[in-house]
Design an enzyme around this catalytic site. Structure first.
Site, PDB file in Angstrom:
ATOM      1  N   GLU A  41       0.810  -1.197  -0.034  1.00 57.21           N
ATOM      2  CA  GLU A  41      -0.041  -0.158  -0.036  1.00 57.21           C
ATOM      3  C   GLU A  41       0.748   1.133   0.082  1.00 57.21           C
ATOM      4  OE1 GLU A  41      -3.533   1.782   2.791  1.00 57.21           O
ATOM      5  OE2 GLU A  41      -2.424   0.214   3.489  1.00 57.21           O
ATOM      6  N   LYS A 109      -9.079   3.658  -2.234  1.00 61.29           N
ATOM      7  CA  LYS A 109      -9.481   3.053  -1.177  1.00 61.29           C
ATOM      8  C   LYS A 109     -10.500   3.423  -0.516  1.00 61.29           C
ATOM      9  CE  LYS A 109      -7.190   1.574   3.417  1.00 61.29           C
ATOM     10  NZ  LYS A 109      -5.967   2.024   4.188  1.00 61.29           N
ATOM     11  N   CYS A 142      -5.943  -2.800   1.826  1.00 57.74           N
ATOM     12  CA  CYS A 142      -5.595  -2.946   3.418  1.00 57.74           C
ATOM     13  C   CYS A 142      -6.926  -3.176   3.936  1.00 57.74           C
ATOM     14  CB  CYS A 142      -4.665  -1.785   3.778  1.00 57.74           C
ATOM     15  SG  CYS A 142      -3.988  -2.048   5.438  1.00 57.74           S
TER      16      CYS A 142
END
Length: 252
Positions: A41, A109, A142
């Site tokens: 990430e 994200k 994540c």
């Protein structure tokens, strides 16, 4: 399908180091027949850097074009986490460049983690699914993969593979030990989970990068040092796949 993940220390805002390490890992993954390599990430510029807004990259910037060209030269798709600049906004994003160097997907994200991420990034609002090596792939980043509704939504849309850059830190070892394999098993998807190792600022990463098959089997697992994982994903066995989606009963 053969997948690869790279687990390394943060480039710590050294752009050339980040690009060169990505290229070396990509060349090695391609030499071992991987269809795709996943990096951690915000690999560019590094997850826990103080000046991320100033170092955020546009999707068509020279560093991103360089990685796209590396994917083309090796014939191996590449997923890279990066801080994306789009106008006045910055996103925690992941781009997937296909084996021909073309952009297959750019995902932002959705589940930003903690006050620091929410202060830096705008949240994403859409999934990204795309064909890859005969499978339907999707991107999560994540914290996203810890939310069953997101994994289920992708599986319901036909995703069979989730490519997941991450920056999982101490003390959250349960995520690599239990959460990721459970998500794969419960939703019948393969998950390639690429984490950092070592320390970056006040964070110590847990490592534990892994490739988990659609029946929940851990096909490859890293410790807490740099590692390139490559694993062959087994064919999906209908007799072993989760039937939770079909069997779920809703209680009022």
């Amino acid at each position: 399908m053969r997948l690869a993940t790279w687990q390394g220390a943060s480039p710590a805002s050294d752009l050339e180091t980040g690009l060169a390490e990505a290229e070396r890992a990509l060349a090695a993954a391609a030499a071992m027949g991987a269809a795709a390599l996943v990096l951690p990430e915000v690999w560019l510029p590094g997850y826990n850097q103080d000046d991320i807004p100033a170092r955020a990259l546009e999707i068509d910037s020279a560093p991103m074009r360089r990685l796209a060209d590396s994917a083309r030269k090796t014939g191996c798709a590449l997923v890279v986490g990066y801080a994306q600049r789009d106008g006045d906004s910055v996103y925690n994003a992941a781009a997937c460049f296909g084996p021909d160097g073309g952009l297959l997907a750019n995902y932002r994200k959705v589940q930003l983690y903690g006050p620091r991420e929410r202060a830096i990034y705008a949240p994403g609002d859409a999934y990204a699914l795309f064909p890859l090596a005969g499978e339907t792939a999707a991107l999560l980043i994540c914290y996203d993969v810890e939310f069953a509704p997101h994994v289920k939504a992708l599986a319901d849309r036909g995703a069979t593979v989730i490519l997941n850059p991450t920056a999982n830190m101490m003390p959250f070892t349960h995520v690599v030990r239990y959460t990721v394999p459970a998500m794969a098993a419960n939703h019948a998807v393969t998950i390639a989970y690429a984490n950092y190792c070592g320390s970056e600022g006040d964070l110590t990463y847990v490592g534990g990068s892994q490739i988990v098959g659609p029946h929940g089997e851990v096909l490859a697992l890293a410790g807490d040092h740099p590692a390139l994982l490559v694993a062959e994903v087994p064919p999906r066995d209908p007799a072993r796949l989760s039937t939770q989606t079909a069997d779920l009963r809703h209680v009022k």
